[in-house]
Design a protein around this motif. Structure first.
Motif, mmCIF file in Angstrom:
data_model
loop_
_atom_site.group_PDB
_atom_site.id
_atom_site.type_symbol
_atom_site.label_atom_id
_atom_site.label_comp_id
_atom_site.label_asym_id
_atom_site.label_seq_id
_atom_site.Cartn_x
_atom_site.Cartn_y
_atom_site.Cartn_z
ATOM 1 N N PHE A 1 24.730 0.299 63.539
ATOM 2 C CA PHE A 1 25.659 0.214 62.424
ATOM 3 C C PHE A 1 26.343 -1.147 62.393
ATOM 4 O O PHE A 1 26.435 -1.775 61.345
ATOM 5 N N VAL A 2 26.833 -1.591 63.541
ATOM 6 C CA VAL A 2 27.580 -2.860 63.596
ATOM 7 C C VAL A 2 26.685 -4.020 63.171
ATOM 8 O O VAL A 2 27.079 -4.854 62.355
ATOM 9 N N VAL A 3 25.476 -4.065 63.705
ATOM 10 C CA VAL A 3 24.565 -5.175 63.370
ATOM 11 C C VAL A 3 24.216 -5.135 61.891
ATOM 12 O O VAL A 3 24.254 -6.160 61.209
ATOM 13 N N SER A 4 23.885 -3.950 61.363
ATOM 14 C CA SER A 4 23.568 -3.836 59.931
ATOM 15 C C SER A 4 24.757 -4.253 59.076
ATOM 16 O O SER A 4 24.599 -4.944 58.068
ATOM 17 N N ARG A 6 27.182 -6.323 59.875
ATOM 18 C CA ARG A 6 27.360 -7.780 59.976
ATOM 19 C C ARG A 6 26.351 -8.525 59.117
ATOM 20 O O ARG A 6 26.627 -9.610 58.638
ATOM 21 N N ARG A 7 25.190 -7.930 58.923
ATOM 22 C CA ARG A 7 24.158 -8.546 58.088
ATOM 23 C C ARG A 7 24.379 -8.266 56.607
ATOM 24 O O ARG A 7 23.615 -8.735 55.767
ATOM 25 N N GLY A 8 25.390 -7.473 56.282
ATOM 26 C CA GLY A 8 25.675 -7.151 54.891
ATOM 27 C C GLY A 8 24.756 -6.097 54.317
ATOM 28 O O GLY A 8 24.659 -5.944 53.104
ATOM 29 N N GLU A 9 24.090 -5.361 55.196
ATOM 30 C CA GLU A 9 23.172 -4.323 54.744
ATOM 31 C C GLU A 9 23.936 -3.069 54.340
ATOM 32 O O GLU A 9 25.054 -2.837 54.788
ATOM 33 N N GLU A 10 23.326 -2.266 53.518
ATOM 34 C CA GLU A 10 23.938 -1.043 52.988
ATOM 35 C C GLU A 10 24.331 -0.088 54.114
ATOM 36 O O GLU A 10 23.537 0.204 54.996
#
Length: 78
Positions: A1-4, A6-10
Motif C-alpha cells: 500500500f505504501v509503495v503504491s 507513493r507512486r500515486g497509484e490508485e
C-alpha cells in the motif's frame, strides 16, 4: 500500500488501512526496495526491526461510519 501510494497509484479499493506511521527509517527501507537494491522479503524483514506505531487511514465514508466518539481531553499548551 505504501509503495503504491507513493507512486500515486490508485488506492480506492481500500476502505480502511492500518499500518505503521512512516518515519525516516521506514522511508529509507522503502527507497531501497523501490530502487531494486533489496527484495520485498528483505524490506519486510528490515521493517520488522523498526519500532513503529500504528495508524488508521479511513478512505471511504463507509469506513468512517465505524468511528465512535468516546471522549474529548483538553491538553494544556504549557
Amino acid at each position: 500500500f505504501v509503495v503504491s501510494n507513493r507512486r500515486g497509484e490508485e488506492s480506492a479499493r481500500y476502505d480502511l488501512v492500518m499500518g505503521p506511521v512512516a518515519n525516516d527509517q521506514l522511508y529509507a527501507t522503502i527507497r531501497l526496495y523501490e530502487q531494486g537494491v533489496i527484495t520485498s522479503e528483505a524490506a519486510i524483514e528490515m521493517l520488522r526491526t523498526h519500532r513503529l506505531f500504528d495508524q488508521l487511514s479511513f478512505h471511504t465514508a463507509e469506513a468512517a461510519t465505524l468511528l465512535k466518539f468516546m471522549e474529548a481531553v483538553e491538553v494544556s499548551g504549557e
